[in-house]
Design a protein around this motif. Structure first.
Motif, PDB file in Angstrom:
ATOM      1  N   THR A   1       3.809  -0.784  -6.798  1.00  0.00           N
ATOM      2  CA  THR A   1       4.973   0.061  -6.544  1.00  0.00           C
ATOM      3  C   THR A   1       4.970   1.254  -7.485  1.00  0.00           C
ATOM      4  N   ALA A   2       4.623   1.017  -8.742  1.00  0.00           N
ATOM      5  CA  ALA A   2       4.561   2.112  -9.710  1.00  0.00           C
ATOM      6  C   ALA A   2       3.473   3.107  -9.329  1.00  0.00           C
ATOM      7  N   GLU A   3       2.329   2.600  -8.878  1.00  0.00           N
ATOM      8  CA  GLU A   3       1.235   3.484  -8.457  1.00  0.00           C
ATOM      9  C   GLU A   3       1.644   4.312  -7.247  1.00  0.00           C
ATOM     10  N   LEU A   4       2.297   3.662  -6.292  1.00  0.00           N
ATOM     11  CA  LEU A   4       2.743   4.388  -5.098  1.00  0.00           C
ATOM     12  C   LEU A   4       3.784   5.443  -5.457  1.00  0.00           C
ATOM     13  N   THR A   5       4.679   5.118  -6.364  1.00  0.00           N
ATOM     14  CA  THR A   5       5.688   6.084  -6.789  1.00  0.00           C
ATOM     15  C   THR A   5       5.029   7.280  -7.462  1.00  0.00           C
TER      16      THR A   5
ATOM     17  N   VAL B   1      -4.424  15.339  -4.048  1.00  0.00           N
ATOM     18  CA  VAL B   1      -4.483  14.053  -3.365  1.00  0.00           C
ATOM     19  C   VAL B   1      -5.748  13.303  -3.757  1.00  0.00           C
ATOM     20  N   VAL B   2      -6.875  14.016  -3.810  1.00  0.00           N
ATOM     21  CA  VAL B   2      -8.139  13.377  -4.194  1.00  0.00           C
ATOM     22  C   VAL B   2      -8.041  12.858  -5.619  1.00  0.00           C
ATOM     23  N   ARG B   3      -7.461  13.656  -6.506  1.00  0.00           N
ATOM     24  CA  ARG B   3      -7.328  13.231  -7.898  1.00  0.00           C
ATOM     25  C   ARG B   3      -6.421  12.006  -8.004  1.00  0.00           C
ATOM     26  N   ALA B   4      -5.343  11.985  -7.226  1.00  0.00           N
ATOM     27  CA  ALA B   4      -4.430  10.841  -7.245  1.00  0.00           C
ATOM     28  C   ALA B   4      -5.120   9.585  -6.740  1.00  0.00           C
ATOM     29  N   VAL B   5      -5.925   9.722  -5.698  1.00  0.00           N
ATOM     30  CA  VAL B   5      -6.645   8.569  -5.164  1.00  0.00           C
ATOM     31  C   VAL B   5      -7.661   8.070  -6.184  1.00  0.00           C
ATOM     32  N   GLU B   6      -8.369   9.000  -6.846  1.00  0.00           N
ATOM     33  CA  GLU B   6      -9.352   8.590  -7.850  1.00  0.00           C
ATOM     34  C   GLU B   6      -8.674   7.869  -9.011  1.00  0.00           C
ATOM     35  N   GLU B   7      -7.517   8.379  -9.457  1.00  0.00           N
ATOM     36  CA  GLU B   7      -6.794   7.718 -10.534  1.00  0.00           C
ATOM     37  C   GLU B   7      -6.334   6.330 -10.103  1.00  0.00           C
ATOM     38  N   SER B   8      -5.928   6.222  -8.870  1.00  0.00           N
ATOM     39  CA  SER B   8      -5.509   4.922  -8.344  1.00  0.00           C
ATOM     40  C   SER B   8      -6.675   3.948  -8.347  1.00  0.00           C
ATOM     41  N   LYS B   9      -7.874   4.427  -7.945  1.00  0.00           N
ATOM     42  CA  LYS B   9      -9.059   3.569  -7.946  1.00  0.00           C
ATOM     43  C   LYS B   9      -9.409   3.130  -9.364  1.00  0.00           C
ATOM     44  N   GLU B  10      -9.295   4.068 -10.332  1.00  0.00           N
ATOM     45  CA  GLU B  10      -9.611   3.722 -11.716  1.00  0.00           C
ATOM     46  C   GLU B  10      -8.656   2.650 -12.232  1.00  0.00           C
TER      47      GLU B  10
ATOM     48  N   ASP C   1       2.557 -12.219  -9.962  1.00  0.00           N
ATOM     49  CA  ASP C   1       3.869 -11.667 -10.311  1.00  0.00           C
ATOM     50  C   ASP C   1       3.772 -10.194 -10.697  1.00  0.00           C
ATOM     51  N   GLN C   2       2.645  -9.753 -11.283  1.00  0.00           N
ATOM     52  CA  GLN C   2       2.514  -8.387 -11.755  1.00  0.00           C
ATOM     53  C   GLN C   2       2.109  -7.416 -10.649  1.00  0.00           C
ATOM     54  N   GLN C   3       1.411  -7.867  -9.624  1.00  0.00           N
ATOM     55  CA  GLN C   3       0.871  -6.960  -8.613  1.00  0.00           C
ATOM     56  C   GLN C   3       1.935  -6.133  -7.893  1.00  0.00           C
TER      57      GLN C   3
END
Length: 129
Positions: free
Chosen positions: A42-46, A7-16, A35-37
């Motif tokens: 959605t892709a990040e959440l998936t 979970v921590v790694r996923a959050v860090e990747e999301s922040k990056e 338009d892109q956001q």
């Protein structure tokens, strides 16, 4: 513990990704960014959801396989008190119990004798009659 690391790694990747999106947004026009956001988030959440699901499955598999070894490992991490300290504490507890028992039984006997002398031969019907 392993789940937390995923979970921590996923959050860090999301922040990056978010930081790189902010840096790249200087070259992008405002309407295109809007338009892109939704699709990017959605892709990040998936992706984040997939990593969390994978971590939960791994945890479940590991818990099923290593239950007894996990219990043994946790018991090994306990800081057990010295035997002398345990024996001393047990003695104190038993002494307090014995002393309390003697005090309460003595008080009960005294009050019973006092009750017999004050209320000798009287039943409850004598008080309300």
């Amino acid at each position: 513990m392993q789940r937390q690391s995923h979970v921590v790694r996923a959050v860090e990747e999301s922040k990056e990704r978010t930081e790189s999106d902010v840096q790249n947004s200087d070259n992008v026009k405002e309407p295109e960014l809007i338009d892109q956001q939704p699709s990017e988030s959605t892709a990040e959440l998936t992706e984040l959801g997939a990593e969390i699901k994978k971590a939960l499955e791994q945890r479940k598999e590991k818990a099923d396989d290593n239950l007894l070894s996990g219990v043994a490992e946790e018991i090994g991490e306990i800081e057990w008190p010295a035997f002398g300290k345990v024996l001393g504490t047990t003695g104190v507890v038993l002494g307090v119990i014995a002393g309390s028992s003697v005090a309460l039984l003595t008080l009960n006997a005294v009050l019973a004798e006092l009750s017999d002398k004050v209320f000798a031969g009287k039943g409850i019907q004598d008080f309300f009659g």
